[in-house]
Design a protein around this motif. Structure first.
Motif, short mmCIF file in Angstrom:
data_model
loop_
_atom_site.label_atom_id
_atom_site.label_comp_id
_atom_site.label_asym_id
_atom_site.label_seq_id
_atom_site.Cartn_x
_atom_site.Cartn_y
_atom_site.Cartn_z
N GLU A 116 0.63 5.99 -1.27
CA GLU A 116 0.90 5.50 0.09
C GLU A 116 0.25 4.14 0.33
O GLU A 116 -0.53 3.98 1.27
CB GLU A 116 0.35 6.49 1.14
N PRO A 117 0.58 3.15 -0.48
CA PRO A 117 -0.20 1.90 -0.43
C PRO A 117 -0.01 1.08 0.85
O PRO A 117 -0.76 0.15 1.07
CB PRO A 117 0.29 1.12 -1.64
N VAL A 118 0.98 1.42 1.68
CA VAL A 118 1.14 0.60 2.88
C VAL A 118 0.89 1.36 4.18
O VAL A 118 0.99 0.80 5.26
CB VAL A 118 2.55 -0.05 2.96
N SER A 119 0.51 2.65 4.06
CA SER A 119 0.44 3.43 5.30
C SER A 119 -0.68 2.96 6.23
O SER A 119 -0.64 3.22 7.42
CB SER A 119 0.30 4.92 4.99
N MET A 120 -1.70 2.28 5.69
CA MET A 120 -2.78 1.82 6.55
C MET A 120 -2.55 0.38 7.03
O MET A 120 -3.39 -0.18 7.72
CB MET A 120 -4.12 1.87 5.81
N LEU A 121 -1.43 -0.20 6.65
CA LEU A 121 -1.24 -1.62 6.96
C LEU A 121 -0.29 -1.81 8.13
O LEU A 121 0.52 -0.95 8.44
CB LEU A 121 -0.66 -2.34 5.73
N ASP A 122 -0.40 -2.98 8.74
CA ASP A 122 0.49 -3.29 9.85
C ASP A 122 1.90 -3.54 9.36
O ASP A 122 2.12 -4.02 8.25
CB ASP A 122 -0.03 -4.54 10.57
N VAL A 123 2.83 -3.23 10.25
CA VAL A 123 4.24 -3.31 9.89
C VAL A 123 4.62 -4.68 9.33
O VAL A 123 5.31 -4.78 8.31
CB VAL A 123 5.09 -3.01 11.14
N SER A 124 4.15 -5.74 9.95
CA SER A 124 4.59 -7.07 9.51
C SER A 124 4.04 -7.41 8.13
O SER A 124 4.55 -8.29 7.46
CB SER A 124 4.18 -8.13 10.53
N VAL A 125 2.99 -6.71 7.71
CA VAL A 125 2.37 -6.99 6.40
C VAL A 125 2.96 -6.09 5.32
O VAL A 125 3.01 -6.45 4.15
CB VAL A 125 0.85 -6.75 6.50
N ARG A 126 3.42 -4.89 5.74
CA ARG A 126 3.92 -3.90 4.79
C ARG A 126 4.98 -4.46 3.86
O ARG A 126 4.93 -4.27 2.65
CB ARG A 126 4.56 -2.74 5.54
N ALA A 127 5.96 -5.14 4.47
CA ALA A 127 7.09 -5.62 3.69
C ALA A 127 6.61 -6.49 2.54
O ALA A 127 7.14 -6.40 1.43
CB ALA A 127 8.04 -6.39 4.59
N GLY A 128 5.59 -7.31 2.79
CA GLY A 128 5.07 -8.19 1.75
C GLY A 128 4.50 -7.41 0.57
O GLY A 128 4.74 -7.75 -0.59
#
Lengths: 302, 336, 338
Positions: free
Chosen positions: B196-208
């Motif tokens: 789950e490498p993006v679950s703690m990140l903000d939406v705008s950063v996830r895509a990157g």
């Protein structure tokens, strides 16, 4: 292209400040600073005892007319704090007493912190039978009555301050070990410990580079508590007469004063100064531990 | 399809990872309490899981919390040991790896963690954290700075000097997750587990981060497992998906097929439940009963049976085996 | 005006951390129409949670109101005494927290905790309270026989249902839900959202749903309020805002979301990160990350302007929105904005 290593300060000084910062000496807390100052004074006194003392503390002194200089009051014949009933200089005894007090306090603290930390690390990190063996040993240490054990063991091994310290360390590691173990148990579950394992770090490397630095303040807390305990215990043992007769300590002075009935003859100058010194050093130890507590458990403030 | 080009066509495609009938059981409570209750409470976190990963394949491990996906990921990296069964990495059993063999495996199998704020030691600078895998792999000191710079470039963290002396708390979540990825890639592994490498990140950063994951996977030809509860994310990074429920696999197949035509009743519910960012979307009730899976007390036979609208007698008696349908494997009595 | 249950105008909330003053909410303006669900959307640190807490006036010690008004049914909440505000809480404005586990007391049964609200605050007697508690459990879809259970005996989703029941206890007019489904799995999330939506429709509730997830908003919300760096940048009906966004941030947010239904396309991140709110940039706060930023954007502060029916946006280039939308749909537009 920027050279990577240039960003690092290569000096040993940098390394040293970083290590020093890891100890997290509590300089924000006024009580802790007071404690540190008291320690600094006693350490200086202990180091320069030879220069500060006016006489050999165990030498029986005579006046110019070959009279025994016993039971002199402070200031009489130039004795700053007077003399004992055997004609020994109280001031010099007090100065040399700081040496044994600090030796006892610091070695005991060091041993307690080291043994407790190692036990806690091994027990908490590896678990399994290591944990079972060490923690049952701690249970046994908890079951042993402290003062009688120290008296019996140091008497059995021959009375010397080192044996007193050794006997105390055999008991006092139990609290440190338990507390550090529980801290290690929570640290062990942190993600960065898993990350270190996946990065290929050995257990030893993980314990020493990732876990130990986090528990150093805790070791220091228990170490600084142990200083006070050790000095008090040594004083108690000497006062009860089980101490080392060859070494001057504040407890020995109290015992000497008590045995010579200084309390009933109003020889306050004999037993009050060592009493004050014991209180000062012990309280200083607790002040410093208080500072560590504030670092470790900041919520205690509210 | 850049990922297809990376795959070497060999006569015998030996799997990078083979998971053979893995079980992981945790005893709950003390043995004395268990004896007093006359039965020991065992949580079957993983209960008979089989799959293989071929070289260059990315597989999504999809399921709800408690389905065993994280435990599976940990066992694949030898952070946990299975109670039963074997995991083979290029034919070698993980259980027998010790000393040098284990160290060699550590250099080739890596993990990208869920929470980048937790995955780096807060007392270490980024440079120290990056150095750790290199020193463990006995890379010469002179070479390390160069390797670190290359890894930072790989994850698009240019000008490393700017970051290297910082501590984790001085960086943003997105930057930290890039550092975590750089650290995982620095020894050029062949197999990566991303939890789950993006679950703690903000939406705008996830895509990157997701784009970066796809990019490095393709460029390095990585075999990857992407653990998530979010089918939309899994679909974005994985061509194949394994759906888990209560410690068992329920469906395994190409992601597109699973998204377009889910077969297992549980997968159907999962697909239907994923919200999409369009105002017009189906509000049809879920094809599964409400309720929480209880890993301590799973139903007999098929574990979904108490929530499944199609459950019949056989589901209570017999555990469903894998049925092959095209490129898919479905564990459901409706299909065999 | 009277069809709004809540009107927030120019709300400012500041945190004092040491000597720094962090303007967490800086001029937030939006309305909550009666009987609607409104999604308050933004990234972490955009001020959405602060707004939610500010509406109940339960805030951290370091936080303080700097201005603005919050008209609840025509009454300015900021003008009320603490005692009057306290009467409003739960009875008129109720709160559903993100983690129900933290808001429920582990040592009391759910019934005890419900009773505390129903009897202490609602003035019911024991029998009425029991009946109401059973009714509430029925409404949120839990077997009333489980009233005597302790919080740890419920799963995460069930606990969230309990939290909804607690919030509904005294028939509030407005419910503020702070990320109520964020910690839950998709299936449970869907079930909770369905429950919330059907209760809202049945009881005619007004709900503010704070979330970072625009697909949750798309699923249940009638209206959406998009926040960025302490300000409202766009608000309007969910459908129009998501299909016809006027603010580049809304466009970017939409691009960054994975979509299970659309054909495969590349997700586009918004480069950079939100500004430091202790020292925010002049002009538009999104300008440093915005691919469409022009010179005036970094000096002139955009205000919310009407761009459609009940649809406002704070962007200096709202008139070119149609053109910007076309460009925003292309990945290259967002690359190298920094």
């Amino acid at each position: 292209m920027p050279e990577l290593t240039t960003a690092r300060k290569p000096h040993a000084l940098h390394w040293l400040t970083r290590r020093f910062a890891r100890l997290q000496i509590p300089l924000d807390d006024p009580f802790a600073v007071t404690g540190l100052i008291i320690y600094a004074v006693f350490i200086l006194v202990a180091i320069f005892a030879n220069q500060l003392a006016t006489h050999d503390p165990l030498e029986i002194l005579y006046s110019e007319t070959y009279e025994l200089s016993s039971n002199l009051r402070p200031g009489e014949d130039g004795f700053i704090l007077g003399t004992t009933s055997l004609g020994r200089d109280i001031y010099s005894q007090l100065i040399y007493g700081s040496r044994s007090a600090l030796l006892i306090g610091i070695t005991a603290a060091f041993m307690v912190a080291v043994i407790g930390t190692i036990v806690g690390l091994l027990s908490g990190y590896f678990g399994g039978w290591i944990d079972i063996v060490l923690m049952r040993a701690a249970d046994i240490a908890f079951g042993i009555p402290f003062l009688p054990f120290v008296i019996v063991l140091s008497a059995f091994l021959e009375p010397s301050i080192w044996n007193v310290v050794f006997a105390m360390a055999l008991i006092l590691w139990r609290d440190t070990g338990r507390v550090i173990r529980s801290q290690v148990l929570t640290l062990r579950t942190r993600t960065y410990i898993d990350a270190a394992r996946i990065a290929g770090s050995s257990d030893m490397k993980i314990v020493f580079s990732h876990i130990a630095p986090n528990i150093l303040p805790l070791s220091f807390l228990y170490g600084s508590i142990a200083i006070g305990w050790a000095i008090l215990t040594e004083a108690a043992i000497s006062f009860l007469g089980f101490g080392d007769p060859e070494t001057i300590s504040w407890g020995y002075m109290l015992q000497d004063a008590y045995a010579s009935q200084a309390l009933s003859t109003g020889g306050y100058y004999w037993f009050v100064p060592p009493g004050i010194c014991i209180i000062l050093v012990v309280v200083a130890g607790f002040f410093i531990s208080r500072g560590y507590e504030e670092i470790l458990f900041p919520k205690l403030k509210d | 399809m850049t990922s297809a080009q990376g795959k070497a066509v060999t006569s015998t495609p030996s799997p990078v990872i083979a998971v053979e009938d893995i079980r992981k059981h945790f005893a709950v409570g003390s043995p004395i309490a268990a004896a007093m209750r006359r039965k020991s409470v065992v949580v079957k976190a993983i209960d008979g899981v089989n799959f293989t990963l071929n070289k260059g394949e990315s597989v999504g491990l999809l399921g709800e919390s408690g389905c065993g996906k994280t435990t599976m990921g940990r066992m694949l990296l030898k952070l946990d040991e299975p109670s039963e069964g074997r995991i083979l990495f290029e034919g070698d059993d993980l259980a027998t790896m010790q000393g040098p063999a284990l160290r060699a495996y550590r250099a080739r199998a890596q993990m990208i963690f869920q929470n980048p704020f937790e995955a780096l030691n807060p007392r270490f600078t980024i440079a120290q954290s990056m150095d750790e895998p290199l020193s463990n792999a006995n890379i010469a000191k002179a070479e390390r700075a160069d390797r670190i710079r290359k890894a930072m470039d790989l994850v698009h963290l240019p000008d490393p000097a700017q970051f290297l002396e910082r501590y984790p708390h001085q960086m943003s979540g997105g930057q930290l997750q890039r550092v975590v990825m750089a650290r995982a890639l620095i020894l050029e592994p062949t197999f990566v587990v991303a939890d789950e490498p993006v679950s703690m990140l903000d939406v705008s950063v996830r895509a990157g981060i997701l784009n970066l994951f796809r990019e490095v996977r393709d460029n390095m030809g990585l075999t990857a497992i992407y653990i998530s509860h979010d089918l939309a994310l899994v679909r974005y990074v994985c061509e194949r998906t394994i759906v888990m429920y209560l410690g068992c696999i329920v469906e395994d197949g190409p992601t597109e097929e699973i998204v377009k035509n889910p077969m297992h009743p549980y997968t159907k519910a999962l697909v239907a439940a994923v919200p999409v960012p369009h105002p017009a979307q189906s509000h049809a009730p879920l094809p599964i009963k409400a309720g929480a899976p209880d890993a301590r007390n799973p139903p007999s036979g098929c574990r979904l049976r108490d929530r499944c609208p199609h459950a019949f007698d056989r589901c209570a008696i017999e555990e469903p085996k894998a049925t092959r349908i095209g490129a898919r494997k479905v564990h459901c009595h409706l299909f065999d | 005006m009277s069809d709004n249950i809540l009107c927030v105008k120019g709300l400012k909330v500041t945190y004092s951390v040491g000597t720094a003053r962090i303007r967490a909410v800086d001029d937030a303006t939006f309305d909550i129409p009666k009987g609607s669900i409104v999604g308050l959307v933004g990234e972490s640190g955009c001020g959405k949670t602060t707004v939610a807490r500010a509406l109940t006036r339960v805030m951290a010690k370091a936080a303080g109101f700097e201005g603005g008004e919050m008209l609840f049914d025509g009454v300015d909440l900021l003008g009320l005494s603490e005692a009057d505000m306290n009467k409003l809480r739960w009875r008129d404005i109720a709160f559903i927290p993100q983690s129900a586990m933290n808001s429920l007391d582990p040592v009391y049964t759910i019934e005890k905790q419900l009773n505390e609200v129903l009897i202490q605050r609602g003035g019911m007697n024991r029998r009425e309270a029991r009946a109401r508690a059973e009714e509430l459990f029925d409404m949120v879809g839990i077997d009333p026989r489980r009233l005597g259970d302790y919080p740890h005996q419920f799963s995460g989703g069930m606990r969230q249902r309990v939290a909804i029941a607690l919030a509904l206890a005294l028939n509030p007019k407005l419910i503020i839900a702070d990320e109520p489904v964020t910690a839950l799995d998709v299936i449970v999330q869907r079930q909770i959202l369905d429950t919330l939506k059907s209760l809202q429709e049945r009881l005619g509730l007004s709900v503010i749903l704070v979330t970072h997830d625009i697909s949750v908003v798309a699923y249940v919300c009638d209206r959406i309020v998009v926040m960025y760096a302490g300000r409202v940048v766009e608000s309007g009906d969910t459908e129009t805002v998501l299909t016809q966004p006027f603010h580049p941030y809304t466009m970017g947010l939409y691009n960054a979301f994975p979509d299970l239904q659309s054909s495969e396309g590349l997700l586009t991140p918004i480069e950079g990160h939100p500004p430091d709110l202790s020292d925010p940039p002049d002009g538009c706060r999104f300008a440093p990350r915005c691919p469409f930023a022009q010179t005036p954007c970094s000096t002139q502060n955009p205000t919310l302007v009407e761009v459609g029916s009940r649809h406002v946006s704070a962007c200096l280039r709202v008139d070119e929105a149609q053109q910007l939308r076309e460009q925003a749909a292309q990945t290259q537009t967002w690359m190298g904005a920094i």
